[in-house]
Design an enzyme around this catalytic site. Structure first.
Site, PDB file in Angstrom:
ATOM      1  N   LYS A  53       0.863  -1.138  -0.078  1.00 40.50           N
ATOM      2  CA  LYS A  53      -0.027   0.189   0.135  1.00 40.50           C
ATOM      3  C   LYS A  53       0.838   1.161   0.053  1.00 40.50           C
ATOM      4  CE  LYS A  53      -3.884  -2.338   2.107  1.00 40.50           C
ATOM      5  NZ  LYS A  53      -4.738  -2.658   3.099  1.00 40.50           N
ATOM      6  N   GLN A  97      -5.208  -1.504   9.373  1.00 46.23           N
ATOM      7  CA  GLN A  97      -5.113  -2.788   8.658  1.00 46.23           C
ATOM      8  C   GLN A  97      -5.841  -3.819   9.729  1.00 46.23           C
ATOM      9  OE1 GLN A  97      -3.714  -3.539   5.800  1.00 46.23           O
ATOM     10  NE2 GLN A  97      -4.510  -5.792   6.069  1.00 46.23           N
ATOM     11  N   ASP A 120     -11.412   2.527   3.636  1.00 50.65           N
ATOM     12  CA  ASP A 120     -11.732   1.360   3.400  1.00 50.65           C
ATOM     13  C   ASP A 120     -13.237   1.191   3.084  1.00 50.65           C
ATOM     14  OD1 ASP A 120      -9.936  -0.794   3.814  1.00 50.65           O
ATOM     15  OD2 ASP A 120      -9.420  -0.265   5.621  1.00 50.65           O
TER      16      ASP A 120
END
Ligand code: GUN
Length: 297
Positions: A53, A97, A120
């Site tokens: 990422k 995460q 997200d």
């Protein structure tokens, strides 16, 4: 022979477009989009994801800020970091995460993120926005799958889409996006009966269960489009190998179009994270959103 939907190539196109738009935003507004990535603990898979990422952010010209916390971190400490990132005007996107260590409450942390920075798309407000076709931030993996589907189909309208799996991260938002694209949508899961027969009716089959090579040729209607979300590390002939939820060698001759693993959905997910970060930055910078920004300050 099925058409191969090349996620590596397609993600590079998405990233190049994001990079161009980021440059324009920076030139016009003097602001570089910022993405904060929070990693708690040392889960090896999560470490790889986070590294990828951060690398893609650099390619897209997005400033990434990594926060690494110890596996023993408590809820209060993580909440304090999220609050700090919510209030930082240089941070436009926040990604925590998953999975988090067991002492941490994932749902509570997700709900603590400013929904405008929730790249997200996991915050309940964004989940609700997707379910009711309102503007919001859409989870990266399903968004990437939709871009891939658009490669294989001019129009998804009226197609029967079957989603295998009902996770909050992939299965549920994927079904919502397919419904929005006017597909007839069926979700099957571990308690479903006759999964194989239902899958065989699909014009579009999306596999997101995390079971190595579960979908074989008998599950697939000839000519169907198969999107494989699974990334499973297995050992074969003494070597470590990444395989999807689809038995690629068996299904490829039957399908009309198919995504490979690796090089399929994986890179699209990361490209869509950058796309979401840009979207979030644009919205936070728009004057019409000032009131919302102030409310979250
Ligand atoms: N863990 C596995 N997939 C994801 C994802 O899309 N986002 C986050 N934050 N964690 C994940």
């Amino acid at each position: 022979m099925a058409q191969l939907i090349n996620g590596k190539q397609l993600s590079a196109q998405v990233l190049a477009q994001v990079a161009e738009d980021v440059q324009q935003l920076t030139a016009e507004r003097g602001v570089c989009p910022g993405l904060a990535v929070v990693l708690v603990g040392e889960d090896p898979a999560s470490q790889v994801y986070v590294r990828n990422k951060v690398r893609s952010a650099t390619t897209a010209g997005i400033r990434s800020i990594e926060h690494r916390l110890e596996a023993s971190t408590d809820q209060q400490t993580l909440n304090a970091l999220v609050a700090q990132l919510n209030n930082d005007p240089e941070v436009h996107g926040i990604l925590v995460q998953l999975p988090l260590p067991p002492q941490l409450d994932e749902a509570q942390i997700i709900a603590a993120i400013n929904p405008e920075k929730d790249v997200d798309g996991f915050h309940p407000l964004n989940v609700g926005a997707l379910a009711s076709a309102q503007p919001g931030l859409v989870p990266c993996t399903p968004l990437g799958c939709m871009i891939m589907l658009q490669q294989a189909h001019d129009d998804l309208s009226g197609k029967h889409a079957v989603v295998i799996g009902r996770s909050n991260i992939v299965g549920k938002p994927m079904a919502a996006l397919l419904l929005q694209a006017s597909c007839t949508v069926t979700t099957v899961h571990s308690r479903s009966k006759n999964i194989e027969a239902i899958c065989r009716q699909a014009d579009i089959l999306v596999a997101a269960v995390g079971r190595p090579e579960m979908v074989n040729a008998d599950w697939v209607k000839p000519g169907a489009t198969v999107i494989d979300v699974g990334i499973n590390a297995i050992e074969r002939d003494g070597a470590r190998k990444l395989v999807g939820d689809v038995d690629f060698a068996a299904v490829e001759p039957v399908a009309g179009a198919i995504t490979p693993v690796p090089g399929g959905v994986g890179p699209m997910t990361i490209a869509c994270l950058m796309k979401n970060t840009l979207t979030a930055a644009r919205r936070q910078l728009s004057v019409s959103n000032l009131a919302v920004a102030v409310r979250h300050a």
